[in-house]
Design an enzyme around this catalytic site. Structure first.
Site, PDB file in Angstrom:
ATOM      1  N   LYS A   1       0.839  -1.192   0.000  1.00 13.29           N
ATOM      2  CA  LYS A   1       0.000   0.000   0.000  1.00 13.29           C
ATOM      3  C   LYS A   1       0.877   1.246   0.000  1.00 13.29           C
ATOM      4  O   LYS A   1       1.933   1.278   0.639  1.00 13.29           O
ATOM      5  CB  LYS A   1      -0.875   0.007   1.255  1.00 13.29           C
ATOM      6  CG  LYS A   1      -1.623   1.308   1.507  1.00 13.29           C
ATOM      7  CD  LYS A   1      -1.521   1.784   2.954  1.00 13.29           C
ATOM      8  CE  LYS A   1      -0.148   2.174   3.380  1.00 13.29           C
ATOM      9  NZ  LYS A   1      -0.068   2.943   4.636  1.00 13.29           N
TER      10      LYS A   1
ATOM     11  N   PRO B   1       9.415  -4.558   1.682  1.00 13.68           N
ATOM     12  CA  PRO B   1      10.321  -4.213   2.799  1.00 13.68           C
ATOM     13  C   PRO B   1       9.533  -3.945   4.078  1.00 13.68           C
ATOM     14  O   PRO B   1       8.406  -3.429   4.029  1.00 13.68           O
ATOM     15  CB  PRO B   1      11.018  -2.942   2.309  1.00 13.68           C
ATOM     16  CG  PRO B   1      10.828  -2.928   0.828  1.00 13.68           C
ATOM     17  CD  PRO B   1       9.532  -3.621   0.562  1.00 13.68           C
ATOM     18  N   VAL B   2      10.126  -4.285   5.215  1.00 13.56           N
ATOM     19  CA  VAL B   2       9.469  -4.033   6.495  1.00 13.56           C
ATOM     20  C   VAL B   2       9.776  -2.614   6.954  1.00 13.56           C
ATOM     21  O   VAL B   2      10.756  -2.003   6.526  1.00 13.56           O
ATOM     22  CB  VAL B   2       9.921  -5.051   7.570  1.00 13.56           C
ATOM     23  CG1 VAL B   2       9.575  -6.463   7.139  1.00 13.56           C
ATOM     24  CG2 VAL B   2      11.411  -4.921   7.858  1.00 13.56           C
TER      25      VAL B   2
ATOM     26  N   GLY C   1       3.314  -3.848   4.857  1.00 14.42           N
ATOM     27  CA  GLY C   1       3.645  -5.238   4.574  1.00 14.42           C
ATOM     28  C   GLY C   1       3.051  -6.217   5.570  1.00 14.42           C
ATOM     29  O   GLY C   1       2.470  -7.233   5.184  1.00 14.42           O
TER      30      GLY C   1
ATOM     31  N   SER D   1       0.465  -5.652   7.605  1.00 14.90           N
ATOM     32  CA  SER D   1      -0.999  -5.574   7.503  1.00 14.90           C
ATOM     33  C   SER D   1      -1.496  -6.324   6.274  1.00 14.90           C
ATOM     34  O   SER D   1      -2.540  -6.978   6.303  1.00 14.90           O
ATOM     35  CB  SER D   1      -1.445  -4.109   7.433  1.00 14.90           C
ATOM     36  OG  SER D   1      -1.107  -3.421   8.618  1.00 14.90           O
TER      37      SER D   1
ATOM     38  N   ASP E   1      -4.433  -0.427   9.265  1.00 16.18           N
ATOM     39  CA  ASP E   1      -4.360  -0.597   7.812  1.00 16.18           C
ATOM     40  C   ASP E   1      -4.981  -1.904   7.329  1.00 16.18           C
ATOM     41  O   ASP E   1      -5.227  -2.064   6.130  1.00 16.18           O
ATOM     42  CB  ASP E   1      -2.897  -0.559   7.338  1.00 16.18           C
ATOM     43  CG  ASP E   1      -2.328   0.851   7.292  1.00 16.18           C
ATOM     44  OD1 ASP E   1      -3.115   1.811   7.193  1.00 16.18           O
ATOM     45  OD2 ASP E   1      -1.086   0.993   7.350  1.00 16.18           O
TER      46      ASP E   1
END
Length: 231
Positions: A10, A94-95, A101, A103, A136
């Protein structure tokens, strides 16, 4: 039987914070959309009634700290499911990059287990479950493009923006969204993005106007705390 779910990243086309609420959350107004970058989630039933998470990524937790694990436990407990699940996360997002990611993985887990266990849970109910996991997650359950209000759980689907390329740049640091919100002084925000301008650009399919209307009030705090992002 194996179930596969795609979990797209997102991005925020706009993110505005209106004020800090009495419950400690911030009242937000955001326009969010999905991009093609995505994790891939594989789910199947193991012989035992347990939740098992695996991943090729060595930088994410594979226990109760993982949102996909929490999503599986939530739906299992809420609907009294007596079966276990093996979940493999093929991580591409990527975190700690503001791309939702974790969510996305939780939302994909909810959707996938709804199919794997043939629970027949309506989308609206999946979104309510998701709101218990994170702000999210309700948006990530359905994806697409939407205006998000409240703490992010009040969604209004809208048309997608004009098709385009998006460049995502992430320096080798992790930025905690909760930390940024914690440092934000909502009363001191000098410039609020115009949600209406973003919506007008999307409705008119005007990519140039959309680029001019982008804005995120968390950016100033992030740039002060992490000069690498500014570079």
């Amino acid at each position: 039987m194996k179930i596969f779910e795609k979990a797209p990243a997102k991005i925020n086309l706009s993110l505005d914070v209106l004020y800090k609420r009495e419950d400690g959350y911030h009242e937000v107004e955001m326009v969010m959309t999905m991009v093609d970058l995505a994790d891939r989630i594989e789910m199947q039933e193991p012989p035992r009634d347990t939740i098992i998470i695996s991943s090729q990524a060595g930088y994410i937790p594979l226990d109760e700290k993982n949102l996909a694990f929490q999503a599986a436990r939530l739906i299992k407990d809420r609907y009294d499911v007596k079966q276990g699940v093996y979940i493999h996360l093929d991580k591409k997002i990527p975190v700690a990059a503001g791309l939702a990611g974790g969510s996305d993985d939780a939302a994909a887990t909810l959707r996938g287990l709804n199919r794997l266990w043939r629970l027949g849970i309506p989308v609206e109910e999946l979104q309510k479950l998701g709101s218990e996991l994170g702000s999210d997650v309700p948006f990530c359950v359905t994806g697409g493009t939407a205006i998000a209000r409240g703490r992010g759980e009040k969604l209004e689907p809208i048309d997608s923006p004009p098709q385009c390329w998006v460049v995502l740049a992430k320096p080798p640091i992790n930025v905690s969204t909760s930390e940024i919100y914690g440092k934000l002084n909502a009363k001191a925000i000098r410039r609020h993005p115009s949600t209406e301008q973003v919506l007008e650009a999307i409705r008119g399919k005007r990519f140039d106007r959309l680029c001019g209307a982008l804005g995120n009030v968390l950016e100033e705090v992030t740039l002060d705390l992490y000069p690498e992002v500014r570079r």
